[in-house]
Design an enzyme around this catalytic site. Structure first.
Site, mmCIF file in Angstrom:
data_model
loop_
_atom_site.group_PDB
_atom_site.id
_atom_site.type_symbol
_atom_site.label_atom_id
_atom_site.label_comp_id
_atom_site.label_asym_id
_atom_site.label_seq_id
_atom_site.Cartn_x
_atom_site.Cartn_y
_atom_site.Cartn_z
ATOM 1 N N TYR A 56 0.968 -1.513 -0.408
ATOM 2 C CA TYR A 56 0.169 0.479 0.182
ATOM 3 C C TYR A 56 0.794 1.260 0.053
ATOM 4 O O TYR A 56 1.503 1.565 1.206
ATOM 5 C CB TYR A 56 -0.718 0.326 1.261
ATOM 6 C CG TYR A 56 -2.236 0.080 1.064
ATOM 7 C CD1 TYR A 56 -2.719 1.264 0.318
ATOM 8 C CD2 TYR A 56 -3.162 -1.377 1.171
ATOM 9 C CE1 TYR A 56 -4.140 1.186 -0.527
ATOM 10 C CE2 TYR A 56 -4.442 -1.484 0.592
ATOM 11 C CZ TYR A 56 -5.062 -0.212 -0.104
ATOM 12 O OH TYR A 56 -5.910 -0.171 -0.868
ATOM 13 N N GLU A 107 -0.227 4.749 -0.443
ATOM 14 C CA GLU A 107 -1.371 5.870 -0.860
ATOM 15 C C GLU A 107 -0.706 7.510 -0.232
ATOM 16 O O GLU A 107 0.341 7.455 0.556
ATOM 17 C CB GLU A 107 -2.905 5.911 -0.167
ATOM 18 C CG GLU A 107 -3.232 4.566 -0.215
ATOM 19 C CD GLU A 107 -5.036 4.904 0.393
ATOM 20 O OE1 GLU A 107 -4.565 5.497 1.443
ATOM 21 O OE2 GLU A 107 -5.542 5.171 0.319
ATOM 22 N N ASP A 120 -5.997 14.887 -24.903
ATOM 23 C CA ASP A 120 -5.610 12.897 -24.649
ATOM 24 C C ASP A 120 -4.846 13.017 -25.434
ATOM 25 O O ASP A 120 -5.098 12.154 -26.599
ATOM 26 C CB ASP A 120 -7.250 12.694 -24.682
ATOM 27 C CG ASP A 120 -7.713 11.787 -24.328
ATOM 28 O OD1 ASP A 120 -6.133 10.550 -24.213
ATOM 29 O OD2 ASP A 120 -8.147 10.985 -24.093
ATOM 30 N N THR A 164 -2.607 7.386 -22.132
ATOM 31 C CA THR A 164 -2.486 5.421 -21.753
ATOM 32 C C THR A 164 -1.102 4.710 -22.290
ATOM 33 O O THR A 164 -0.078 5.405 -22.811
ATOM 34 C CB THR A 164 -2.897 4.520 -22.107
ATOM 35 O OG1 THR A 164 -3.242 4.335 -23.859
ATOM 36 C CG2 THR A 164 -4.711 5.330 -21.757
ATOM 37 N N LYS A 218 -1.502 1.180 -25.221
ATOM 38 C CA LYS A 218 -1.472 1.322 -26.515
ATOM 39 C C LYS A 218 -0.238 1.389 -27.197
ATOM 40 O O LYS A 218 0.259 0.153 -27.178
ATOM 41 C CB LYS A 218 -2.558 2.511 -27.125
ATOM 42 C CG LYS A 218 -4.148 2.608 -25.597
ATOM 43 C CD LYS A 218 -5.505 3.145 -26.399
ATOM 44 C CE LYS A 218 -6.106 2.643 -25.904
ATOM 45 N NZ LYS A 218 -6.360 3.572 -24.259
ATOM 46 N N ARG A 231 -0.894 -2.126 -18.572
ATOM 47 C CA ARG A 231 -2.736 -1.002 -18.448
ATOM 48 C C ARG A 231 -2.601 0.117 -17.794
ATOM 49 O O ARG A 231 -2.323 -1.257 -16.678
ATOM 50 C CB ARG A 231 -3.615 -2.153 -18.295
ATOM 51 C CG ARG A 231 -4.090 -3.904 -18.807
ATOM 52 C CD ARG A 231 -4.771 -3.640 -19.053
ATOM 53 N NE ARG A 231 -6.012 -3.371 -20.245
ATOM 54 C CZ ARG A 231 -6.231 -2.917 -20.889
ATOM 55 N NH1 ARG A 231 -5.454 -3.710 -21.867
ATOM 56 N NH2 ARG A 231 -7.413 -2.522 -21.534
HETATM 57 N N1 DSN Z 1 -11.591 1.961 -25.605
HETATM 58 C C1 DSN Z 1 -10.271 2.033 -26.033
HETATM 59 C C2 DSN Z 1 -10.301 2.245 -27.466
HETATM 60 O O1 DSN Z 1 -10.116 0.929 -27.628
HETATM 61 O O2 DSN Z 1 -10.121 2.938 -27.792
HETATM 62 C C3 DSN Z 1 -10.463 3.817 -25.724
HETATM 63 O O3 DSN Z 1 -10.882 3.836 -23.814
#
Ligand code: DSN
Length: 427
Positions: free
Chosen positions: A58, A60, A207, A233, A236, A242
């Site tokens: 933990y 925090e 974003d 993110t 990707k 993730r």
């Molecule tokens: N759902 C994701 C995507 O496939 O683009 C984004 O959150």
């Protein structure tokens, strides 16, 4: 090798039920084509960090300011991740704790605006994300979203309508202007958005969830010098675990930190933070820009092959990892849901997606979205991507013929055998 240890390791002994499900998923990832634009194959090192003892801790708070003892090592791990994120994006500060891109966007919006404030973003049915004002998402429920769209279809069309962005911004005086998308194949230039936001006194949030790996690979313009806050993110195009992150220029770091914790999240997932650090380290290596360039070359090869098969490309092509096709040009009766199901039976994994001005509802759609990031990681090049375009078209033509789709799955499996994903030997 570490990878070989896992199928026969403690999980297999202690919980054969879950172990065999993981083995099934590993096999699925090995023998089918992963073309979902928001996915990638994380490296064995990233997987190892994700599965590490840091899951037990933990933490925090932030490095040097934790609410629990025992965080000396965790502090160093998170500091490595933050420093690497700052270096990757050329940012003054970084927060690596968001559990996802959605959480990163939630934190950014909470830091930049008050509930009820107006926010400008891309329409969801034209490529925007759930957190850009969907009425069923926290964003649409807490803030007053006003949406811009794309220019009409046609030569050079289906691009972000910057005149509409400027007009809406002048009229609506938003607190925040958002740029970024989840299903838009073109580069999003941050400069005009920054100018519009500055003119109307709005904050500018970029974003970069989808394009983060292309940004750090030097293929997509870096929004950090232009935006107040950049969310991203890590799983990707950035090819990590993730998760999400936020970076920016000096000034807003403390507000973002407070919005992530205690504003939004509790204990950070430090095993994932460690894996983020590993992925950032991989992306800092010189060969990552070659990967990013190959991702785009591969998406273009796939797009070209799909266009030759009669599938209309939304916005006429791609500058990124992402390809969006309009199925109606191929067959007006074919919808996205049927197409996705047929492709999956043929071993080709992609997702149905709304296209601009889609006459079909979002659960059905008239489009398919493809991405090249994962199979590029597996080592495929333009030649394979061109061949995949042909396989996709054959599967769509054979959509009502189960035996033909099964035969295609065999062909797909043979192709995938030649390009095993890194880490696919692990649970
Ligand atoms: N759902 C994701 C995507 O496939 O683009 C984004 O959150």
């Amino acid at each position: 090798m570490t990878e070989q240890r896992w199928p026969d390791g403690p999980l297999r002994r202690e919980d054969p039920e879950v172990a065999s499900l993981l083995a099934e998923e590993r096999a699925r990832q090995r023998r089918t084509l992963q073309l979902i634009a928001s996915e990638n194959f994380a490296s064995p090192a990233v997987l190892e960090a994700t599965g590490s003892v840091l899951t037990n801790k933990y933490a925090e708070g932030y490095p040097g300011r934790r609410y629990y003892g025992g965080n000396a090592v965790v502090d160093r791990v998170e500091e490595v991740a933050r420093a690497r994120a700052r270096r990757l994006f050329g940012a003054d500060w970084a927060n690596v704790q968001p559990h996802s891109g959605s959480n990163a966007n939630a934190a950014a919006l909470l830091a930049l605006a008050k509930p009820g404030d107006t926010v400008l973003a891309l329409r969801l049915d034209q490529g925007g994300h759930l957190t850009h004002g969907s009425p069923v998402n926290f964003s649409g429920r807490l803030f007053r979203f006003v949406h811009y769209g794309l220019t009409p279809a046609g030569d050079g069309g289906e691009r972000i309508d910057l005149d509409a962005v400027a007009d809406l911004a002048r009229r609506e005086r938003p607190a925040v202007v958002i740029a970024g998308a989840t299903a838009y194949p073109r580069v999003i230039d941050p400069a005009p958005f920054a100018a519009i936001a500055e003119e109307v006194g709005a904050r500018f949030l970029f974003d970069a969830a989808h394009v983060a790996g292309l940004v750090v690979g030097g293929i997509h313009p870096n929004p950090v010098p232009y935006a107040d806050v950049v969310t991203f993110t890590t799983h990707k195009t950035l090819r990590g675990p993730r998760g999400g992150g936020v970076v920016g220029r000096a000034g807003l770091g403390e507000a973002i930190d407070r919005a992530v914790f205690p504003g939004l999240q509790g204990g950070p997932l430090e095993h994932v933070v460690a894996a983020k650090a590993v992925a950032f380290g991989e992306a800092l290596r010189p060969d990552f820009s070659g990967y990013a360039a190959q991702v785009v070359a591969n998406a273009r090869a796939l797009a070209g092959a799909l266009a030759e098969e009669g599938l209309r490309l939304v916005s006429g092509g791609t500058d990124t990892h992402l390809v969006l096709v309009d199925l109606r040009s191929f067959d007006p009766d074919l919808d996205g849901r049927v197409a996705q199901t047929a492709l999956e039976r043929a071993g080709i994994v992609a997702n149905r997606n709304a296209i601009p001005a889609d006459p079909r509802p979002p659960f059905v759609t008239s489009g398919l979205r493809f991405g090249s990031a994962a199979e590029t990681t597996a080592g495929m090049g333009e030649e394979e991507m061109g061949a995949i375009g042909g396989l996709i078209a054959r599967a769509l033509r054979a959509r009502e013929d189960g035996r033909a789709l099964d035969a295609l799955a065999g062909e797909v499996g043979q192709l995938c055998e030649k390009f095993p994903p890194p880490g696919a030997g692990r649970g």
